[in-house]
Each structure stands twice: as C-alpha cells, then as structure tokens.
Scaffold this motif. Structure first.
Motif, PDB file in Angstrom:
ATOM      1  N   LYS A   1       0.913  -1.274   0.093  1.00  0.00           N
ATOM      2  CA  LYS A   1      -0.105  -0.077  -0.090  1.00  0.00           C
ATOM      3  C   LYS A   1       0.879   1.192   0.000  1.00  0.00           C
ATOM      4  O   LYS A   1       0.620   2.250  -0.657  1.00  0.00           O
ATOM      5  CB  LYS A   1      -1.066   0.071   1.187  1.00  0.00           C
ATOM      6  CG  LYS A   1      -1.959  -1.117   1.227  1.00  0.00           C
ATOM      7  CD  LYS A   1      -2.784  -1.042   2.695  1.00  0.00           C
ATOM      8  CE  LYS A   1      -2.183  -1.001   3.876  1.00  0.00           C
ATOM      9  NZ  LYS A   1      -1.547  -2.416   4.029  1.00  0.00           N
ATOM     10  N   THR A   2       1.883   1.287   0.742  1.00  0.00           N
ATOM     11  CA  THR A   2       2.728   2.582   0.912  1.00  0.00           C
ATOM     12  C   THR A   2       3.164   2.751  -0.272  1.00  0.00           C
ATOM     13  O   THR A   2       3.493   3.971  -0.846  1.00  0.00           O
ATOM     14  CB  THR A   2       4.002   2.164   1.772  1.00  0.00           C
ATOM     15  OG1 THR A   2       3.242   1.888   3.133  1.00  0.00           O
ATOM     16  CG2 THR A   2       4.781   3.290   2.388  1.00  0.00           C
ATOM     17  N   VAL A   3       3.597   1.726  -1.308  1.00  0.00           N
ATOM     18  CA  VAL A   3       4.231   2.113  -2.536  1.00  0.00           C
ATOM     19  C   VAL A   3       3.264   2.787  -3.289  1.00  0.00           C
ATOM     20  O   VAL A   3       3.382   3.887  -4.200  1.00  0.00           O
ATOM     21  CB  VAL A   3       4.620   0.691  -3.173  1.00  0.00           C
ATOM     22  CG1 VAL A   3       5.008   0.972  -4.602  1.00  0.00           C
ATOM     23  CG2 VAL A   3       6.010   0.181  -2.406  1.00  0.00           C
TER      24      VAL A   3
ATOM     25  N   GLN B   1       8.721   5.544  10.473  1.00  0.00           N
ATOM     26  CA  GLN B   1       9.001   4.366   9.502  1.00  0.00           C
ATOM     27  C   GLN B   1       8.488   4.629   7.978  1.00  0.00           C
ATOM     28  O   GLN B   1       9.185   4.581   7.061  1.00  0.00           O
ATOM     29  CB  GLN B   1       7.963   3.283  10.033  1.00  0.00           C
ATOM     30  CG  GLN B   1       8.193   1.919   9.137  1.00  0.00           C
ATOM     31  CD  GLN B   1       8.396   0.913   9.996  1.00  0.00           C
ATOM     32  OE1 GLN B   1       8.119   0.571  10.854  1.00  0.00           O
ATOM     33  NE2 GLN B   1       8.859  -0.084   9.057  1.00  0.00           N
ATOM     34  N   HIS B   2       7.241   5.447   7.807  1.00  0.00           N
ATOM     35  CA  HIS B   2       6.960   6.012   6.478  1.00  0.00           C
ATOM     36  C   HIS B   2       8.075   6.633   5.624  1.00  0.00           C
ATOM     37  O   HIS B   2       8.514   6.692   4.776  1.00  0.00           O
ATOM     38  CB  HIS B   2       5.683   6.757   6.703  1.00  0.00           C
ATOM     39  CG  HIS B   2       4.410   5.751   6.626  1.00  0.00           C
ATOM     40  ND1 HIS B   2       4.335   4.940   5.348  1.00  0.00           N
ATOM     41  CD2 HIS B   2       3.311   5.518   7.439  1.00  0.00           C
ATOM     42  CE1 HIS B   2       3.173   4.326   5.947  1.00  0.00           C
ATOM     43  NE2 HIS B   2       2.617   4.828   7.058  1.00  0.00           N
ATOM     44  N   PHE B   3       8.682   7.622   6.728  1.00  0.00           N
ATOM     45  CA  PHE B   3       9.472   8.424   6.479  1.00  0.00           C
ATOM     46  C   PHE B   3      10.679   7.861   5.760  1.00  0.00           C
ATOM     47  O   PHE B   3      11.202   8.012   4.789  1.00  0.00           O
ATOM     48  CB  PHE B   3       9.981   9.511   7.322  1.00  0.00           C
ATOM     49  CG  PHE B   3      10.464  10.823   6.835  1.00  0.00           C
ATOM     50  CD1 PHE B   3      10.225  11.686   6.176  1.00  0.00           C
ATOM     51  CD2 PHE B   3      12.071  10.762   7.051  1.00  0.00           C
ATOM     52  CE1 PHE B   3      10.910  12.654   5.554  1.00  0.00           C
ATOM     53  CE2 PHE B   3      12.791  12.017   6.720  1.00  0.00           C
ATOM     54  CZ  PHE B   3      11.973  12.970   5.993  1.00  0.00           C
TER      55      PHE B   3
ATOM     56  N   ILE C   1      -3.727   9.103   4.403  1.00  0.00           N
ATOM     57  CA  ILE C   1      -4.040   8.777   5.845  1.00  0.00           C
ATOM     58  C   ILE C   1      -3.754   7.138   6.000  1.00  0.00           C
ATOM     59  O   ILE C   1      -4.533   6.255   5.749  1.00  0.00           O
ATOM     60  CB  ILE C   1      -5.407   9.253   6.322  1.00  0.00           C
ATOM     61  CG1 ILE C   1      -5.637  10.431   6.316  1.00  0.00           C
ATOM     62  CG2 ILE C   1      -5.439   8.817   7.960  1.00  0.00           C
ATOM     63  CD1 ILE C   1      -7.110  10.952   6.748  1.00  0.00           C
ATOM     64  N   ASP C   2      -2.453   7.142   6.753  1.00  0.00           N
ATOM     65  CA  ASP C   2      -2.293   5.393   7.261  1.00  0.00           C
ATOM     66  C   ASP C   2      -3.308   5.262   8.470  1.00  0.00           C
ATOM     67  O   ASP C   2      -2.571   5.658   9.675  1.00  0.00           O
ATOM     68  CB  ASP C   2      -0.864   5.400   7.167  1.00  0.00           C
ATOM     69  CG  ASP C   2      -0.587   3.651   7.496  1.00  0.00           C
ATOM     70  OD1 ASP C   2      -1.603   2.837   7.540  1.00  0.00           O
ATOM     71  OD2 ASP C   2       0.556   3.441   7.332  1.00  0.00           O
ATOM     72  N   GLU C   3      -4.079   4.361   8.420  1.00  0.00           N
ATOM     73  CA  GLU C   3      -4.912   4.122   9.571  1.00  0.00           C
ATOM     74  C   GLU C   3      -4.599   2.926  10.320  1.00  0.00           C
ATOM     75  O   GLU C   3      -4.897   2.530  11.474  1.00  0.00           O
ATOM     76  CB  GLU C   3      -6.413   3.995   9.235  1.00  0.00           C
ATOM     77  CG  GLU C   3      -7.063   5.181   8.901  1.00  0.00           C
ATOM     78  CD  GLU C   3      -7.549   6.211   9.905  1.00  0.00           C
ATOM     79  OE1 GLU C   3      -7.369   5.713  11.160  1.00  0.00           O
ATOM     80  OE2 GLU C   3      -8.002   7.343   9.533  1.00  0.00           O
ATOM     81  N   GLN C   4      -3.528   2.144   9.535  1.00  0.00           N
ATOM     82  CA  GLN C   4      -3.081   0.857   9.932  1.00  0.00           C
ATOM     83  C   GLN C   4      -4.689   0.112  10.462  1.00  0.00           C
ATOM     84  O   GLN C   4      -5.552  -0.050   9.596  1.00  0.00           O
ATOM     85  CB  GLN C   4      -2.195   1.085  11.128  1.00  0.00           C
ATOM     86  CG  GLN C   4      -0.833   1.044  10.691  1.00  0.00           C
ATOM     87  CD  GLN C   4      -0.379   0.052   9.774  1.00  0.00           C
ATOM     88  OE1 GLN C   4      -0.791  -1.065  10.372  1.00  0.00           O
ATOM     89  NE2 GLN C   4       0.526   0.137   8.960  1.00  0.00           N
ATOM     90  N   HIS C   5      -4.705  -0.163  11.613  1.00  0.00           N
ATOM     91  CA  HIS C   5      -5.915  -1.115  11.977  1.00  0.00           C
ATOM     92  C   HIS C   5      -6.958  -0.153  12.449  1.00  0.00           C
ATOM     93  O   HIS C   5      -7.885  -0.684  12.764  1.00  0.00           O
ATOM     94  CB  HIS C   5      -5.513  -1.949  12.990  1.00  0.00           C
ATOM     95  CG  HIS C   5      -5.158  -1.393  14.336  1.00  0.00           C
ATOM     96  ND1 HIS C   5      -3.761  -0.834  14.386  1.00  0.00           N
ATOM     97  CD2 HIS C   5      -5.599  -1.317  15.338  1.00  0.00           C
ATOM     98  CE1 HIS C   5      -3.702  -0.272  15.534  1.00  0.00           C
ATOM     99  NE2 HIS C   5      -4.931  -0.569  16.413  1.00  0.00           N
TER     100      HIS C   5
HETATM  101 MG    MG Z   1       2.992   0.130   5.601  1.00  0.00          MG
END
Ligand code: MG
Ligand code: ADP
Length: 693
Positions: A300-302, A330-332, A394-398
């Motif tokens: 997803k990040t990609v 981590q995203h960074f 927005i990365d909501e993860q869970h």
């Molecule tokens: Mg990820």
C-alpha cells in the motif's frame, strides 16, 4: 395523555412529562440514550414472550412448555456443583415442582421462600420428578394471578428501571406516539418491497399479538434504519462530489514512467489496478475519497507514494499522516529509500521538533518549498499551513477513525486516500465507509516466505523455546508479544515486563533481549527499534505496540502469549510483521482456554493467512461490535438492524437510498419530505445535513 397539563404528546414533549416518567426516571432514561419521545418509541424490546395460560402442577407432564403460578417453599444455592445451580421448590396446592437455574447465583436474593412467583419453561423428567430448568420467571404480588410480564416485550433494563416499568411507560403513550409517525414510502413501494406500514411496525414491535407481527415489524424497522443510514451516506457522498472542488492532478505517461523508475521492482497486478483507480480519481476536480485496503506488506505504501508523486509532479503538496510517531518515522524512512537523490523535498514532523527548527520547517511548508510532509495525525492537525495541499494520505493501520479525514480542509478540498491494513468485510465497508470508494490489494508482492502458524498450549513453551533458540543461533530475530505491560491484580496473565525479565535471565541468557511498550518515551522507543533493526537486539518483547507497521525482514519468529486476549484482526496484523522476509516464518499463538469461540478463532489463524477470510470469520464469531460503533463512522449506532443478519436488507436499502439521492439529492420533493425530516432529526449532528436545504 401526559401529566402536568400537556394534553397531547408530540415529539417535542419533554420526556419527563410522559405519564409514569418524572424527573428521576427521565434521568435514568437519558442514560439509556432515551432523551426524546421519539427515542422512547425507538427503545426496542430485546425479546418477546408469549407465555401460555397457567396450568396446575398435578397435571404436569414432561416435555411441555408451561406456565406455573405458586409459592416458593424453599431455595438453595448449590455452589459446589458442576455447574453450580440455584434451585427452588414451588407449591400451588396441587403439588410441588422443582425449578433449577444453572449458574443462578444472582437469584439467591431475588427468589426467597414465601414469595409468589410465576414461572415459564419446559418441563423435564429428572429422577422420577418433574422439574423445569432455567425457567423465565416473574415475582407476583399476593393477589396477582396472571403472569402479566411473562408475555409481551422485554426491554433492556437497568437497576433503577425494570423492563415491566419501561413497558408500562411505553405502552402508556404508544398509541399517541405512533399516530405521529409519518410514513416514508407510498403503498406501491411498500407492497413491492414487502414492508408493512410504519405505524403498524411501531405498534407491533412494542405490543405484538404473535411472532408473525414481530417479524413483520422488525423487517420494516430494520429496513428504515438501514435506509436512513444509507441515505445519509449517499447525501454525504453527493455533497462531496457536487459541492467540493479539488485540484485535478493529471498523470501523463511521462510522469508515470518517471515514478515507476523510483521503485526497484515491478508493481504487482493489484498495485497497478488500484493505481489506475486512484489516477482516475485524481484527474478529476472532485475530491477523491478512497479507502485503500490491503494486508500488511501488500504494498500500500508504494501505491500511496505513487499517488504522492503524481501530486508533486503537478506542483502540489502532499501530507502523509500516521497514527503514531514510530509509524510516521517508518513511513519517512521508507520514502527516503525510494526518493534518494530525487529533488522532492520531504520533511518529518515529530513531537520533539521545537523552537527555531520547527519555525523554519513550517515556513518552508507554507512557502511551498516542501513537497511531502510526514507526521502523526495529531501533529499535522495543528497550526501547519500549506501553500498548495492537494493530497492527504492517511495511514490508519488497523484504526478506523476515518472522520479525521475532515481535517486539513482549505478553499479547495484535498484528495484523500485512507489506507487500512484491516481487511474489512464488504458489509462493514458499506456501512462504516459507505460514502468512500474502495480499492483493494488482495495479493502481496511475490517472494514472500510462508508464515506457519501454530496454536500451542503454555505447557509446550519449553519445546518452543528450544526451537526458537536454534533460529536465533542462525541469526534470525524474534518478537514476543503480550497483552499487558504489567501484571493484572490477580496475576494470572503474563505481562511484558515480567516475561522480559524471565526471557532475559532464565530462557535466553545468551541473547540480547529488548523491551518495548507504550509507556516508554519516544526516544527510548526509537532507540530500541533501531537496535532491533540493526540486529543488536535478538528478541524484542513488546505489547501490541509493534502492531503498528514495523518492517524488519530478519524477524521471522513471533510468539504471542495469551493469544486469546487479542482480536483476530489484531493477531493477523501482528503476524504480518514476520511475513516480510523471503524465508519461512513462524508464528506461535500461545493460549490456554476452554472458551469455544476463542478456540475456533485461534484455529482460524492456524488455517488461514488471508486477511479477508479471517475478517469474515471474526465478524461472524464476534459480531461487528467495535467496528460499527458510532465513534468509527460518525453516525448514530444502529438500534435494531444488524449488518450480519440483515445483509439482504442492507443491500436493498443501500440500492434504494442511492437511487433516491440520485433522483432527488436534496429530498426536496413533497414525496420525500418525511424522509428528509427524519434524516435531519437523526443525523443533523453528525452529517451537517441541515444545509442540504
Ligand atoms: Mg505500510
Ligand atoms: P504495506 O504498506 O501495505 O504494508 P509496503 O508498501 O510497505 O506494504 O510494502 C511492503 C514491502 O514490500 C516493502 O518492503 C516494499 O518495498 C515491498 N514491495 C512493495 N511492492 C512491491 C512489489 N511490487 N514487488 C516487490 N516488492 C514490493
């Protein structure tokens, strides 16, 4: 009729003036979320009883469902039995009957000798004696001879307000209130959809003659509830599409190939598919509102970075928000990997960033110098100003807190992409995210090692430790996860801190063990993570903290203790942490439980690695619970419908609702005025629907 001179009940009548309520009960009702007369009508029974006419004990035969009325002769709480039970003998002058309630400790003070009682249940022969197990019952007054409350609706009650009391209140005003209930649909539609009239539905749900009436009433009320919710979502979506304006971000072939060069791999088929969906959205002047679902590690990040680079190619700014600082960092780091030597300006905003340094960074964001800003949701919703923000990721993860996406609005609305690693079953997605478009990455990039999952008993831990020791010697790393940081009071659950000591001193003295938990400060956490990443720490003991996106391919072992304390989605997330290497990984779920649901949940984890399959199971086993609470979707909780049992109705209601809004978006036609009024009443707080007008 009401007290205090209100002679006609309306929806504006304060609840305390309803007959039988008063100020004290009004307060109690308010705690039950019943604040208006309309709420009262929607305070649905949780069950309905139709007790037969009472019979005499001398006439009892086994295997009949009967009602008895008699006096309690004696009672006993048999605490030492397995299972323990409460028993009572009742006498009606024709005989004595034994009643027994398993685990009925709560009845010790409720049912006492001398009381008159009505019971209702099924007779059975036990040691030549007729008895009734787990009967429903009602305590009667000396002179009462009908088990009034054993028939009819049963309401969710509280200590201060019993079900019969609630029933009396509702029945007292039912006819008046039902008269006020407007119909939403014409009779042709009702007929076609096999729905009864709304007035009847309310009457029958509270005061049914038989099961058929209940079923019909439920169907109608459930449909309405789902229909109104879907209509609200349809309007919310309509408004975004027609009233909000976004920057159109085009992606030429040139841009596309330039972006792809940044990735040291080919994008997967699924990634390409969702990128096409996202590109189509971005190219419009309508703000994108898209949810990107995919397991941890599915890429997803990609995809998100691809979208970001499209925006940047269009000379716009992008924000990436993560739920925690670790994840943001981590995203960074990830982004850095792909953007090395590029002239994209990116910055990570952390809580520790203060003073002049912070000022300078904010200045560059405001001037448009900075292209990508990464940070936590909390930090990025502060005072940060952008020159030209066009995309929010927005990365909501869970987590499901999507309504946060409302933040960061300027004159134009940024496109919004929400990523979630929790696979959401379709039914849930239709409600929780009913106004979002959904993209799904189903298959992870190739070259992933299998994760073998085993559900084991704590007694097998010594064997497991030996297995792990071998892997650690082979330079692999391991996670140990516990539900708690410190022990609970009774000391019967394992906790991270104590187990950390145990692993360090007794089990793996020859290896370095690290500890990570939520109460540590940010820089300590970062340090521990860094040491683990570098391999200085061999085993990382942690709470669910590591759930949030840690990417360490060399960690191929995970032990989750007290695994039954975690949700399935959570376990799946956790396990995703060790699915990142090309070699085989091992996930050990350690638990000791008699609970059947818990056992079958852990067995699903053993069997399946497919997040969607797991999510569907979890939904069936546990119900939507948390996922559907209003905190998640910003809409009021459902009172009668249930998206698992009522999936067909949900589908039908959704289709009808979206068609309606397509035809009459603002519900201005006279035919729809009742629906509109009800929507405003129900959702005005949560949806700003007033300005629909
Ligand atoms: Mg990820
Ligand atoms: P997610 O955000 O869904 O957890 P990521 O985008 O972080 O997944 O990707 C997980 C890992 O897989 C990363 O190490 C990434 O570099 C790698 N990856 C992503 N897409 C591909 C691909 N198409 N082929 C090979 N590896 C990929």
């Amino acid at each position: 009729m009401t007290e205090k001179g209100f002679n006609k009940i309306t929806f504006d009548t304060p609840i305390q003036y309803i007959k039988g309520v008063g100020p004290a009960r009004a307060e109690t009702l308010a705690k039950l979320e019943v604040k208006t007369t309309a709420d009262l009508l929607e305070y649905y029974p949780r069950d309905w009883f139709f007790a037969p006419e009472p019979v005499k004990i001398e006439n009892l035969k086994p295997d009949h469902t009967v009602t008895l009325i008699g006096f309690v002769e004696s009672t006993d709480w048999q605490a030492w039995r397995k299972p323990p039970y409460f028993e009572a003998y009742i006498n009606d002058d024709t005989g004595v009957c034994r009643l027994i309630w398993f685990n009925g400790r709560y009845l010790k003070d409720k049912i006492t000798p001398g009381m008159k009682i009505a019971v209702w249940g099924k007779t059975a022969l036990y040691k030549h004696q007729i008895q009734i197990a787990n009967p429903k019952f009602e305590i009667l007054q000396e002179d009462e001879n009908i088990a009034d409350n054993l028939s009819g609706p049963v309401y969710p009650a509280t200590a201060n307000l019993s079900s019969p009391q609630i029933r009396k209140i509702i029945h007292g005003c039912l006819d008046d209130l039902v008269e006020l209930m407007p119909e939403f649909y014409d009779s042709a539609f009702l007929k076609k959809a096999n729905l009864i009239e709304r007035k009847n539905a309310f009457t029958w749900i509270h005061n049914p003659m038989d099961e058929t009436q209940i079923a019909k009433a439920k169907r109608r009320l459930k449909y309405d509830e789902l229909f109104l919710m879907q209509t609200a979502l349809a309007i919310r979506k309509y408004k975004v599409v027609h009233y909000e304006k976004a920057e159109a971000l085009v992606c030429t072939e040139q841009i596309d190939s330039r972006i792809r060069k940044r990735f040291p791999f080919l994008l997967t088929e699924d990634q390409d598919k969702v990128i096409e969906e996202i590109k189509a959205d971005l190219a419009k002047e309508i703000p994108m509102n898209r949810l990107l679902q995919g397991d941890v590690g599915s890429g997803k990040t990609v995809v998100a970075l691809y979208a970001a680079l499209v925006a940047i190619a269009n000379k716009k700014q992008v924000v990436i928000m993560a739920p925690t600082e670790i994840l943001a960092a981590q995203h960074f780091t990830n982004i850095e990997r792909y953007l090395k030597d590029s002239n994209v300006n990116r910055v990570l905003i952390t809580g520790g960033l203060t003073g002049d340094k912070r000022k300078e960074i904010l200045k560059d964001i405001k001037s448009g110098q900075t292209n990508i800003v990464v940070g936590t949701v909390a930090l990025l919703q502060e005072d940060i100003q952008f020159a030209d923000l066009a995309l929010v990721i927005i990365d909501e993860q869970h987590k499901f807190g999507v309504h946060q996406r409302a933040g960061l609005r300027k004159e134009t609305t940024p496109h919004c992409l929400v990523m979630t690693a929790t696979p959401i079953p379709r039914t849930l997605a239709m409600t929780v995210f009913g106004d979002l478009d959904i993209s799904i990455i189903r298959h992870s990039p190739p070259g992933r090692g299998d994760v073998v999952t085993r559900y084991i008993h704590p007694d097998d831990l010594p064997k497991a430790y030996e297995f792990i020791r071998e892997r650690l010697k082979a330079k692999k790393q391991a996670f140990f996860v516990y539900p708690r940081i410190v022990d609970s009071d009774n000391g019967d659950t394992k906790a991270a801190i104590a187990e950390y000591e145990n692993l360090r001193k007794k089990i793996f003295p020859e290896f370095n063990i690290g500890l990570l938990h939520g109460q540590m400060n940010g820089s300590d956490k970062q340090r521990i993570m860094e040491d683990f990443r570098k391999g200085k720490i061999h085993c990382l003991v942690s709470t669910v903290l590591i759930e949030v996106g840690i990417d360490i391919p060399n960690a191929t072992i995970m032990v989750i203790e007290e695994a039954d304390m975690f949700g399935l989605a959570q376990l799946h997330q956790l396990r995703g942490r060790i699915a990142r290497s090309s070699s085989k990984s091992y996930c050990l779920l350690v638990a000791q439980t008699e609970n059947e649901t818990a056992n079958s949940r852990l067995e699903i984890m053993e069997r399946s690695n497919d997040g969607f399959e797991i999510a569907e199971h979890d939904l069936k086993l546990r119900g939507p619970g948390e996922l559907l609470s209003s905190r998640q979707h910003g809409l009021p909780d459902m009172k009668i419908a249930n998206i698992i049992d009522d999936m067909d109705l949900l589908n039908m209601a959704r289709k009808d609702a979206f068609e309606l809004v397509e035809k009459d978006p603002m519900l201005t036609s006279a035919n729809h005025k009742n629906i509109r009024a009800e929507l405003v009443r129900k959702f005005s707080d949560s949806l700003n629907l007033i300005d629909v007008a």
